[in-house]
Design a protein around this motif. Sequence first.
Motif, PDB file in Angstrom:
ATOM      1  N   LEU A 115      27.484 -28.568  18.170  1.00  0.00           N
ATOM      2  CA  LEU A 115      26.859 -29.009  17.658  1.00  0.00           C
ATOM      3  C   LEU A 115      27.498 -28.634  15.984  1.00  0.00           C
ATOM      4  CD1 LEU A 115      25.644 -32.138  18.020  1.00  0.00           C
ATOM      5  CD2 LEU A 115      23.345 -30.662  17.357  1.00  0.00           C
ATOM      6  N   ASP A 116      27.257 -27.803  15.606  1.00  0.00           N
ATOM      7  CA  ASP A 116      27.763 -27.106  14.676  1.00  0.00           C
ATOM      8  C   ASP A 116      28.924 -27.033  13.773  1.00  0.00           C
ATOM      9  OD1 ASP A 116      25.107 -25.758  14.094  1.00  0.00           O
ATOM     10  OD2 ASP A 116      25.687 -23.836  13.915  1.00  0.00           O
ATOM     11  N   ALA A 117      29.993 -26.842  15.079  1.00  0.00           N
ATOM     12  CA  ALA A 117      31.812 -27.354  14.380  1.00  0.00           C
ATOM     13  C   ALA A 117      31.375 -28.766  14.657  1.00  0.00           C
ATOM     14  CB  ALA A 117      32.406 -26.668  16.389  1.00  0.00           C
ATOM     15  N   PHE A 118      31.080 -29.379  15.549  1.00  0.00           N
ATOM     16  CA  PHE A 118      31.368 -30.663  15.216  1.00  0.00           C
ATOM     17  C   PHE A 118      30.660 -31.115  13.190  1.00  0.00           C
ATOM     18  CE2 PHE A 118      29.849 -35.107  15.664  1.00  0.00           C
ATOM     19  CZ  PHE A 118      31.488 -35.851  16.141  1.00  0.00           C
ATOM     20  N   ARG A 119      29.792 -31.282  13.184  1.00  0.00           N
ATOM     21  CA  ARG A 119      29.069 -31.522  11.810  1.00  0.00           C
ATOM     22  C   ARG A 119      30.625 -30.792  10.761  1.00  0.00           C
ATOM     23  NH1 ARG A 119      23.610 -29.114  13.964  1.00  0.00           N
ATOM     24  NH2 ARG A 119      22.828 -31.497  14.057  1.00  0.00           N
ATOM     25  N   ASP A 125      26.475 -35.013   8.354  1.00  0.00           N
ATOM     26  CA  ASP A 125      25.886 -36.169   8.499  1.00  0.00           C
ATOM     27  C   ASP A 125      26.037 -36.782  10.142  1.00  0.00           C
ATOM     28  OD1 ASP A 125      23.335 -37.716   8.019  1.00  0.00           O
ATOM     29  OD2 ASP A 125      24.629 -39.363   6.824  1.00  0.00           O
ATOM     30  N   VAL A 126      25.365 -36.181  10.914  1.00  0.00           N
ATOM     31  CA  VAL A 126      25.609 -36.396  12.192  1.00  0.00           C
ATOM     32  C   VAL A 126      24.182 -36.703  13.124  1.00  0.00           C
ATOM     33  CG1 VAL A 126      26.528 -34.952  13.724  1.00  0.00           C
ATOM     34  CG2 VAL A 126      27.533 -34.672  12.333  1.00  0.00           C
ATOM     35  N   ASP A 127      24.372 -37.816  14.182  1.00  0.00           N
ATOM     36  CA  ASP A 127      22.958 -38.136  14.684  1.00  0.00           C
ATOM     37  C   ASP A 127      23.795 -37.497  15.859  1.00  0.00           C
ATOM     38  OD1 ASP A 127      21.751 -39.891  13.856  1.00  0.00           O
ATOM     39  OD2 ASP A 127      22.668 -41.173  14.239  1.00  0.00           O
ATOM     40  N   SER A 128      22.655 -36.482  17.053  1.00  0.00           N
ATOM     41  CA  SER A 128      23.246 -36.122  18.502  1.00  0.00           C
ATOM     42  C   SER A 128      21.599 -35.981  19.253  1.00  0.00           C
ATOM     43  CB  SER A 128      23.623 -34.738  18.080  1.00  0.00           C
ATOM     44  OG  SER A 128      22.147 -34.101  16.907  1.00  0.00           O
ATOM     45  N   ALA A 140      22.840 -27.964  34.256  1.00  0.00           N
ATOM     46  CA  ALA A 140      23.787 -28.533  32.949  1.00  0.00           C
ATOM     47  C   ALA A 140      22.837 -29.136  31.995  1.00  0.00           C
ATOM     48  CB  ALA A 140      24.443 -29.273  33.580  1.00  0.00           C
ATOM     49  N   LEU A 141      23.399 -29.005  30.928  1.00  0.00           N
ATOM     50  CA  LEU A 141      22.873 -30.213  29.505  1.00  0.00           C
ATOM     51  C   LEU A 141      24.575 -31.282  28.959  1.00  0.00           C
ATOM     52  CD1 LEU A 141      21.106 -29.715  27.517  1.00  0.00           C
ATOM     53  CD2 LEU A 141      22.732 -28.541  26.075  1.00  0.00           C
ATOM     54  N   ASP A 142      23.917 -32.711  28.942  1.00  0.00           N
ATOM     55  CA  ASP A 142      25.024 -33.556  28.738  1.00  0.00           C
ATOM     56  C   ASP A 142      24.370 -33.318  26.845  1.00  0.00           C
ATOM     57  OD1 ASP A 142      25.721 -33.343  30.915  1.00  0.00           O
ATOM     58  OD2 ASP A 142      24.593 -35.507  30.974  1.00  0.00           O
ATOM     59  N   LEU A 143      25.690 -33.316  25.667  1.00  0.00           N
ATOM     60  CA  LEU A 143      24.894 -33.379  24.590  1.00  0.00           C
ATOM     61  C   LEU A 143      25.865 -34.921  24.175  1.00  0.00           C
ATOM     62  CD1 LEU A 143      24.712 -32.545  21.608  1.00  0.00           C
ATOM     63  CD2 LEU A 143      26.991 -30.973  21.546  1.00  0.00           C
ATOM     64  N   HIS A 144      25.347 -35.707  22.898  1.00  0.00           N
ATOM     65  CA  HIS A 144      26.219 -36.481  22.449  1.00  0.00           C
ATOM     66  C   HIS A 144      25.903 -36.455  20.795  1.00  0.00           C
ATOM     67  CE1 HIS A 144      26.498 -38.979  26.243  1.00  0.00           C
ATOM     68  NE2 HIS A 144      25.392 -37.935  26.890  1.00  0.00           N
ATOM     69  N   ALA A 145      26.778 -37.197  20.097  1.00  0.00           N
ATOM     70  CA  ALA A 145      26.928 -36.773  18.567  1.00  0.00           C
ATOM     71  C   ALA A 145      27.861 -37.572  17.984  1.00  0.00           C
ATOM     72  CB  ALA A 145      27.233 -35.445  18.230  1.00  0.00           C
ATOM     73  N   SER A 146      26.988 -38.150  16.996  1.00  0.00           N
ATOM     74  CA  SER A 146      28.197 -39.080  16.390  1.00  0.00           C
ATOM     75  C   SER A 146      28.540 -38.507  14.403  1.00  0.00           C
ATOM     76  CB  SER A 146      27.089 -41.118  16.238  1.00  0.00           C
ATOM     77  OG  SER A 146      28.298 -41.249  15.727  1.00  0.00           O
ATOM     78  N   GLY A 147      29.181 -38.975  14.112  1.00  0.00           N
ATOM     79  CA  GLY A 147      29.374 -38.936  12.863  1.00  0.00           C
ATOM     80  C   GLY A 147      28.411 -39.967  12.209  1.00  0.00           C
ATOM     81  N   LYS A 148      28.330 -39.951  11.073  1.00  0.00           N
ATOM     82  CA  LYS A 148      27.375 -41.373  10.725  1.00  0.00           C
ATOM     83  C   LYS A 148      28.345 -41.823   9.059  1.00  0.00           C
ATOM     84  CE  LYS A 148      22.457 -39.909  10.898  1.00  0.00           C
ATOM     85  NZ  LYS A 148      21.364 -40.058   9.979  1.00  0.00           N
ATOM     86  N   ASN A 149      29.708 -41.189   9.395  1.00  0.00           N
ATOM     87  CA  ASN A 149      30.256 -41.880   7.666  1.00  0.00           C
ATOM     88  C   ASN A 149      31.303 -43.095   9.516  1.00  0.00           C
ATOM     89  OD1 ASN A 149      31.577 -39.574  10.191  1.00  0.00           O
ATOM     90  ND2 ASN A 149      33.663 -40.106   8.852  1.00  0.00           N
ATOM     91  N   ASP A 150      31.326 -44.289   8.228  1.00  0.00           N
ATOM     92  CA  ASP A 150      31.599 -45.572   8.438  1.00  0.00           C
ATOM     93  C   ASP A 150      32.845 -45.811   9.316  1.00  0.00           C
ATOM     94  OD1 ASP A 150      29.760 -46.709   6.775  1.00  0.00           O
ATOM     95  OD2 ASP A 150      30.646 -46.430   4.962  1.00  0.00           O
ATOM     96  N   PRO A 151      32.627 -46.836  10.176  1.00  0.00           N
ATOM     97  CA  PRO A 151      33.956 -47.246  10.934  1.00  0.00           C
ATOM     98  C   PRO A 151      35.235 -47.869  10.153  1.00  0.00           C
ATOM     99  CG  PRO A 151      31.883 -48.346  11.668  1.00  0.00           C
ATOM    100  CD  PRO A 151      31.777 -47.692  10.753  1.00  0.00           C
ATOM    101  N   PRO A 152      36.532 -47.464  10.815  1.00  0.00           N
ATOM    102  CA  PRO A 152      36.553 -46.299  12.273  1.00  0.00           C
ATOM    103  C   PRO A 152      36.879 -45.593  12.253  1.00  0.00           C
ATOM    104  CG  PRO A 152      38.504 -47.698  10.774  1.00  0.00           C
ATOM    105  CD  PRO A 152      37.575 -48.182  10.069  1.00  0.00           C
ATOM    106  N   GLN A 153      37.167 -44.293  10.813  1.00  0.00           N
ATOM    107  CA  GLN A 153      36.860 -43.256  10.241  1.00  0.00           C
ATOM    108  C   GLN A 153      35.785 -42.279  10.624  1.00  0.00           C
ATOM    109  OE1 GLN A 153      37.143 -42.503   6.232  1.00  0.00           O
ATOM    110  NE2 GLN A 153      36.492 -41.047   6.610  1.00  0.00           N
ATOM    111  N   ARG A 154      34.579 -43.462  12.162  1.00  0.00           N
ATOM    112  CA  ARG A 154      33.216 -42.781  12.676  1.00  0.00           C
ATOM    113  C   ARG A 154      33.848 -41.986  13.559  1.00  0.00           C
ATOM    114  NH1 ARG A 154      28.725 -44.715  15.644  1.00  0.00           N
ATOM    115  NH2 ARG A 154      29.765 -46.327  15.342  1.00  0.00           N
ATOM    116  N   LEU A 155      33.790 -40.559  13.866  1.00  0.00           N
ATOM    117  CA  LEU A 155      33.951 -39.184  15.431  1.00  0.00           C
ATOM    118  C   LEU A 155      32.906 -39.878  16.235  1.00  0.00           C
ATOM    119  CD1 LEU A 155      35.758 -36.809  14.098  1.00  0.00           C
ATOM    120  CD2 LEU A 155      36.666 -38.932  15.359  1.00  0.00           C
ATOM    121  N   LEU A 156      33.059 -39.983  18.147  1.00  0.00           N
ATOM    122  CA  LEU A 156      32.155 -39.567  18.803  1.00  0.00           C
ATOM    123  C   LEU A 156      32.626 -38.399  19.667  1.00  0.00           C
ATOM    124  CD1 LEU A 156      32.639 -43.505  19.670  1.00  0.00           C
ATOM    125  CD2 LEU A 156      30.621 -41.650  17.974  1.00  0.00           C
TER     126      LEU A 156
END
Length: 198
Positions: A115-119, A125-128, A140-156
């Motif tokens: 999460l630190d590296a993805f931020r 500004d990341v939802d996770s 096991a652990l599942d992680l989902h994260a999404s950048g909050k910048n506007d599409p189509p630039q937003r990364l998942l």
Amino acid sequence: MTHRSLPRRLVIHATSVALAAAGALLPARAWAAGPVMPRLPVARTLPAADWVDVTDDPSGITFKLPARPTVTRTSKPDCRMYAAASAATSETVSVCDIPGTDKVDYLYSTADGALDAFRKKAGNDVDSGTQETEVEGRPALDLHASGKNDPPQRLLFTARYIADDPYSVSALSFAYAKNEKALDQEHRQLLDSLHLPP
């Protein structure tokens, strides 16, 4: 999430290398916080039957990737990272040697590092969210994260971390928001192809 007992800097290093390997497969503008990207067509998912079989020789762990992978190695911790991209996503599987490490602590430390590296790549500004699960009887652990910048630039970013002494496995998938459906499908294909020896 709380940072756990495994030295955090080592976990962040291994995760950052995996993120960098996957990020290198996406166009550079995906990681840039600069101007809005041009609209690109939504990519199709490559059928699982066309994916490439990969075996991590030291562990015997097998999985499939959408193309022949680029392999990156680290020594502290000892990890092998296999990265490949389809037209829609970037996939990375890393296998790290973690003998004697507390499994649950390792999962959370790894997710924190990811999460630190993805931020740093997607903007602060990341939802996770995370969810504990099991894979073949292993924690096991599942992680989902999404950048909050506007599409189509937003990364998942979506990941599954599996701890099994003496190895840990991370299955990471990245895509633009416009390819969210392909991300979900290809990450599922990756997880379905992942097999750990008994």
